[in-house]
Scaffold this motif. Structure first.
Motif, PDB file in Angstrom:
ATOM      1  N   ALA A  15       0.837  -1.199   0.000  1.00 63.63           N
ATOM      2  CA  ALA A  15       0.000   0.000   0.000  1.00 63.63           C
ATOM      3  C   ALA A  15       0.877   1.255   0.000  1.00 63.63           C
ATOM      4  N   LYS A  16       2.005   1.176   0.667  1.00 63.54           N
ATOM      5  CA  LYS A  16       2.949   2.302   0.682  1.00 63.54           C
ATOM      6  C   LYS A  16       3.631   2.440  -0.673  1.00 63.54           C
ATOM      7  N   VAL A  17       3.994   1.321  -1.277  1.00 67.95           N
ATOM      8  CA  VAL A  17       4.616   1.351  -2.609  1.00 67.95           C
ATOM      9  C   VAL A  17       3.629   1.918  -3.624  1.00 67.95           C
ATOM     10  N   TYR A  18       2.349   1.589  -3.474  1.00 66.66           N
ATOM     11  CA  TYR A  18       1.308   2.058  -4.390  1.00 66.66           C
ATOM     12  C   TYR A  18       1.263   3.588  -4.478  1.00 66.66           C
ATOM     13  N   LYS A  19       1.733   4.277  -3.466  1.00 67.90           N
ATOM     14  CA  LYS A  19       1.735   5.749  -3.497  1.00 67.90           C
ATOM     15  C   LYS A  19       2.465   6.276  -4.728  1.00 67.90           C
ATOM     16  N   LYS A  20       3.406   5.480  -5.258  1.00 66.92           N
ATOM     17  CA  LYS A  20       4.125   5.868  -6.478  1.00 66.92           C
ATOM     18  C   LYS A  20       3.226   5.762  -7.714  1.00 66.92           C
ATOM     19  N   HIS A  51      -3.137   6.013 -11.381  1.00 68.62           N
ATOM     20  CA  HIS A  51      -4.030   4.845 -11.323  1.00 68.62           C
ATOM     21  C   HIS A  51      -4.858   4.841 -10.046  1.00 68.62           C
ATOM     22  N   ASP A  52      -6.083   4.345 -10.139  1.00 70.10           N
ATOM     23  CA  ASP A  52      -6.949   4.200  -8.982  1.00 70.10           C
ATOM     24  C   ASP A  52      -7.178   2.715  -8.722  1.00 70.10           C
ATOM     25  N   VAL A  53      -7.190   2.326  -7.456  1.00 68.71           N
ATOM     26  CA  VAL A  53      -7.450   0.922  -7.109  1.00 68.71           C
ATOM     27  C   VAL A  53      -8.763   0.750  -6.356  1.00 68.71           C
ATOM     28  N   LYS A  54      -9.392   1.842  -5.983  1.00 66.69           N
ATOM     29  CA  LYS A  54     -10.622   1.768  -5.196  1.00 66.69           C
ATOM     30  C   LYS A  54     -11.870   1.961  -6.049  1.00 66.69           C
ATOM     31  N   GLY A  88       6.538  -0.028 -26.646  1.00 64.89           N
ATOM     32  CA  GLY A  88       5.436   0.712 -27.245  1.00 64.89           C
ATOM     33  C   GLY A  88       4.344   1.086 -26.258  1.00 64.89           C
ATOM     34  N   THR A  89       4.484   0.665 -24.985  1.00 62.60           N
ATOM     35  CA  THR A  89       3.492   1.047 -23.989  1.00 62.60           C
ATOM     36  C   THR A  89       3.549   2.555 -23.758  1.00 62.60           C
ATOM     37  N   LYS A  90       2.419   3.141 -23.416  1.00 63.63           N
ATOM     38  CA  LYS A  90       2.374   4.572 -23.125  1.00 63.63           C
ATOM     39  C   LYS A  90       2.780   4.860 -21.675  1.00 63.63           C
ATOM     40  N   MET A  91       2.907   3.821 -20.865  1.00 68.64           N
ATOM     41  CA  MET A  91       3.236   4.029 -19.456  1.00 68.64           C
ATOM     42  C   MET A  91       4.648   4.600 -19.334  1.00 68.64           C
ATOM     43  N   SER A  92       4.746   5.767 -18.707  1.00 66.33           N
ATOM     44  CA  SER A  92       6.034   6.452 -18.609  1.00 66.33           C
ATOM     45  C   SER A  92       6.803   6.096 -17.332  1.00 66.33           C
ATOM     46  N   PHE A  93       6.179   5.375 -16.416  1.00 68.14           N
ATOM     47  CA  PHE A  93       6.829   4.999 -15.158  1.00 68.14           C
ATOM     48  C   PHE A  93       8.072   4.161 -15.458  1.00 68.14           C
ATOM     49  N   PRO A  94       9.224   4.507 -14.840  1.00 67.05           N
ATOM     50  CA  PRO A  94      10.455   3.779 -15.151  1.00 67.05           C
ATOM     51  C   PRO A  94      10.519   2.363 -14.593  1.00 67.05           C
ATOM     52  N   GLY A  95       9.732   2.068 -13.581  1.00 70.73           N
ATOM     53  CA  GLY A  95       9.721   0.731 -12.999  1.00 70.73           C
ATOM     54  C   GLY A  95      10.216   0.714 -11.560  1.00 70.73           C
ATOM     55  N   LEU A  96      10.080  -0.439 -10.947  1.00 70.33           N
ATOM     56  CA  LEU A  96      10.529  -0.653  -9.568  1.00 70.33           C
ATOM     57  C   LEU A  96      11.703  -1.621  -9.600  1.00 70.33           C
ATOM     58  N   LYS A  97      12.880  -1.143  -9.242  1.00 70.42           N
ATOM     59  CA  LYS A  97      14.081  -1.977  -9.287  1.00 70.42           C
ATOM     60  C   LYS A  97      14.079  -3.062  -8.217  1.00 70.42           C
ATOM     61  N   LYS A  98      13.517  -2.754  -7.058  1.00 70.48           N
ATOM     62  CA  LYS A  98      13.580  -3.681  -5.925  1.00 70.48           C
ATOM     63  C   LYS A  98      12.483  -4.744  -6.019  1.00 70.48           C
ATOM     64  N   LEU A 106       3.771  -4.775  -3.767  1.00 72.25           N
ATOM     65  CA  LEU A 106       2.730  -4.111  -4.555  1.00 72.25           C
ATOM     66  C   LEU A 106       1.748  -5.137  -5.128  1.00 72.25           C
ATOM     67  N   ILE A 107       2.260  -6.243  -5.622  1.00 70.64           N
ATOM     68  CA  ILE A 107       1.394  -7.295  -6.155  1.00 70.64           C
ATOM     69  C   ILE A 107       0.523  -7.878  -5.041  1.00 70.64           C
ATOM     70  N   ALA A 108       1.092  -8.067  -3.862  1.00 76.45           N
ATOM     71  CA  ALA A 108       0.300  -8.550  -2.714  1.00 76.45           C
ATOM     72  C   ALA A 108      -0.803  -7.552  -2.378  1.00 76.45           C
ATOM     73  N   TYR A 109      -0.517  -6.281  -2.489  1.00 74.97           N
ATOM     74  CA  TYR A 109      -1.510  -5.227  -2.250  1.00 74.97           C
ATOM     75  C   TYR A 109      -2.644  -5.342  -3.278  1.00 74.97           C
ATOM     76  N   PHE A 110      -2.274  -5.489  -4.545  1.00 73.73           N
ATOM     77  CA  PHE A 110      -3.305  -5.643  -5.591  1.00 73.73           C
ATOM     78  C   PHE A 110      -4.163  -6.855  -5.316  1.00 73.73           C
ATOM     79  N   LYS A 111      -3.536  -7.954  -4.922  1.00 68.78           N
ATOM     80  CA  LYS A 111      -4.276  -9.188  -4.622  1.00 68.78           C
ATOM     81  C   LYS A 111      -5.225  -8.985  -3.448  1.00 68.78           C
ATOM     82  N   SER A 112      -4.819  -8.200  -2.464  1.00 72.42           N
ATOM     83  CA  SER A 112      -5.652  -7.986  -1.274  1.00 72.42           C
ATOM     84  C   SER A 112      -6.906  -7.167  -1.600  1.00 72.42           C
ATOM     85  N   LEU A 113      -6.878  -6.472  -2.712  1.00 71.65           N
ATOM     86  CA  LEU A 113      -8.013  -5.612  -3.093  1.00 71.65           C
ATOM     87  C   LEU A 113      -9.001  -6.296  -4.018  1.00 71.65           C
TER      88      LEU A 113
END
Length: 127
Positions: free
Chosen positions: A31-36, A41-44, A99-109, A116-123
């Motif tokens: 949930a804290k990582v999702y702040k990025k 994006h909205d998850v709620k 070719g994706t439009k997503m400009s986010f560079p990614g999460l190295k860790k 973050l995936i566990a957070y998505f699963k919990s929702l």
């Protein structure tokens, strides 16, 4: 000799179990990582922002949110978002899907991605 083989097999099984446990993320930390992500994006709510909403992302086919204008490559990918695909995408979106439009560079860790995936699963909701 048989004892050594049994001990080795036990050690391998324990190591595999420990590795699997380590791969599990922490939804609370996620949930804290999702702040990025939340600026885009909205998850709620099933409300698109700069990026599509992520409500029930797990198991959904990429590029299928009605009313969101995806890149051609995303819309035609046929990818189903599961843990492996999300992990690869979140590592470096533009490398995973050229070719994706997503400009986010990614999460190295890796731990952040797993959280973050566990957070998505919990929702996820059943309906």
């Amino acid at each position: 000799m048989n004892f050594k083989l049994t001990s080795l097999a036990s050690a391998v099984v324990l190591a595999m179990m420990a590795t699997g446990a380590a791969a599990e993320g922490d939804a609370k930390k996620g949930a804290k990582v999702y702040k990025k992500c939340k600026a885009c994006h909205d998850v709620k709510k099933e409300k698109n922002k700069v990026g599509p909403h992520l409500v029930n992302i797990m198991g959904r086919t990429a590029g299928t949110i009605e009313g969101f204008k995806y890149s051609k490559v995303m819309a035609e990918s046929g990818i189903v978002w599961d843990e492996a695909n999300l992990d690869a995408f979140l590592t470096k979106p533009k490398k995973f899907m050229k070719g994706t439009k997503m400009s986010f560079p990614g999460l190295k860790k890796e731990k952040q991605r797993q959280d973050l995936i566990a957070y998505f699963k919990s929702l996820q909701s059943d309906g």
